[in-house]
Design a protein around this motif. Structure first.
Motif, PDB file in Angstrom:
ATOM      1  N   LYS A 191       0.651  -1.418  -0.049  1.00  4.47           N
ATOM      2  CA  LYS A 191       0.118  -0.017  -0.089  1.00  4.47           C
ATOM      3  C   LYS A 191       0.838   1.218  -0.122  1.00  4.47           C
ATOM      4  O   LYS A 191       1.767   1.343   0.746  1.00  4.47           O
ATOM      5  CB  LYS A 191      -0.938  -0.027   1.299  1.00  4.47           C
ATOM      6  N   ASN A 192       0.681   2.220  -0.911  1.00  2.00           N
ATOM      7  CA  ASN A 192       1.338   3.290  -0.955  1.00  2.00           C
ATOM      8  C   ASN A 192       2.779   3.226  -1.252  1.00  2.00           C
ATOM      9  O   ASN A 192       3.600   4.066  -0.974  1.00  2.00           O
ATOM     10  CB  ASN A 192       1.008   4.422   0.170  1.00  2.00           C
ATOM     11  N   GLU A 212      -3.354  -4.584  -2.732  1.00  2.00           N
ATOM     12  CA  GLU A 212      -2.675  -4.165  -1.565  1.00  2.00           C
ATOM     13  C   GLU A 212      -2.332  -5.121  -0.377  1.00  2.00           C
ATOM     14  O   GLU A 212      -3.001  -5.797   0.120  1.00  2.00           O
ATOM     15  CB  GLU A 212      -3.162  -2.697  -1.151  1.00  2.00           C
ATOM     16  N   SER A 293       2.216  10.167   0.962  1.00  2.77           N
ATOM     17  CA  SER A 293       1.192   9.243   1.522  1.00  2.77           C
ATOM     18  C   SER A 293       1.094   9.151   3.128  1.00  2.77           C
ATOM     19  O   SER A 293       2.158   9.190   3.489  1.00  2.77           O
ATOM     20  CB  SER A 293       1.446   7.579   1.010  1.00  2.77           C
TER      21      SER A 293
END
Length: 295
Positions: A191-192, A212, A293
């Motif tokens: 994620k990110n 993710e 993020s």
């Protein structure tokens, strides 16, 4: 006049210091080259074994891509995967030591001949840099017995590294783009994380679905992650960008238990493209999590 003399003296001093620093830099560079030569000499037998065990039965980068176009999947080993597998205390910035992960990485390698018809296992080609000489010196005694259990041809890890794009240019880009041209793609990434769906690589896909995982210590949710991917609508090709967890996930998804999915462990592919073509940072220097993020 005194000020002019002072400025002149300061400029002379700076110039002399720059010459000293330049000479010191040359000396350090020369010392580095000497250390590298001595390292190669002291590791001559080990490097010969590495060459025989890996390089002598390894596809080139383009040959590896040709195998992927035939439908084979690939799981990759770099320095991080090797050390996590063999050194219980070794830790990456994004993956803590994990005995189950180490076991899985070793198990996959030991099963290579059994999975070769559908999945390639990849290792680096270049092994004489200071980094890799240090790695071989530390782990080759433990790694070689594992690798010699199989006879299958190794794939080339560098297909996802800057070297591939630097050596083959647009042909390397075309080799990747044609792999998923017009296909439905499922990407599994943190994620990110630093993995990016760059248009230069991915604007020709039919559809992309993203699954993710954790950007750090993704293997801690490996069982749940496998199930999430299996529950996602079926895609034509699966791409993993999760470090060592991506290695193990690629091996699972391409196996009968994972549905025999065409799975590519793409790792640093996006950062490698950027480093070669747009002046981006070398992959390891790119922040793990995108700066804008939330952590």
């Amino acid at each position: 006049m005194e000020i002019e003399q002072l400025v002149t003296s300061l400029l002379t001093l700076v110039k002399n210091q720059n010459k000293i620093l330049e000479n010191q830099g040359k000396q350090l560079a020369e010392q580095g080259r000497m250390l590298e030569v001595l390292g190669k000499a002291s590791l001559r037998e080990v490097l010969s074994d590495v060459d025989e065990t890996i390089q002598n039965r390894q596809f080139s980068m383009m040959e590896t891509m040709e195998e992927l176009h035939k439908g084979k999947s690939v799981a990759r080993w770099g320095d991080g995967e090797i050390r996590l597998m063999l050194q219980p205390e070794f830790e990456l910035s994004f993956q803590k030591p994990n005995p189950e992960l180490a076991f899985e990485l070793k198990r996959i390698l030991l099963s290579y001949d059994a999975v070769y018809d559908h999945t390639l296992l990849a290792f680096p080609t270049i092994f004489v840099s200071r980094l890799w000489m240090g790695i071989w010196a530390e782990v080759w005694h433990a790694l070689q017995p594992i690798l010699t259990q199989s006879k299958s041809t190794w794939a080339n890890t560098h297909i996802t590294r800057p070297l591939f794009f630097q050596k083959h240019g647009q042909d390397a880009v075309d080799a990747w783009r044609s792999l998923w041209d017009g296909k439905n793609v499922c990407v599994v990434a943190g994620k990110n994380s630093r993995f990016a769906l760059l248009p230069e690589l991915f604007d020709n896909v039919a559809d992309i679905k993203l699954v993710e995982s954790l950007p750090r210590n993704a293997f801690s949710e490996f069982s749940e992650l496998k199930q999430r991917v299996l529950d996602t609508p079926k895609a034509d090709i699966y791409l993993t960008a999760l470090g060592p967890t991506g290695t193990t996930l690629s091996a699972f998804l391409s196996s009968p238990d994972g549905g025999n999915k065409h799975t590519i462990d793409v790792g640093h592919l996006a950062s490698s493209y950027a480093a070669a073509f747009t002046g981006g940072e070398f992959p390891e220097n790119v922040p793990l999590i995108k700066p804008d993020s939330k952590k």
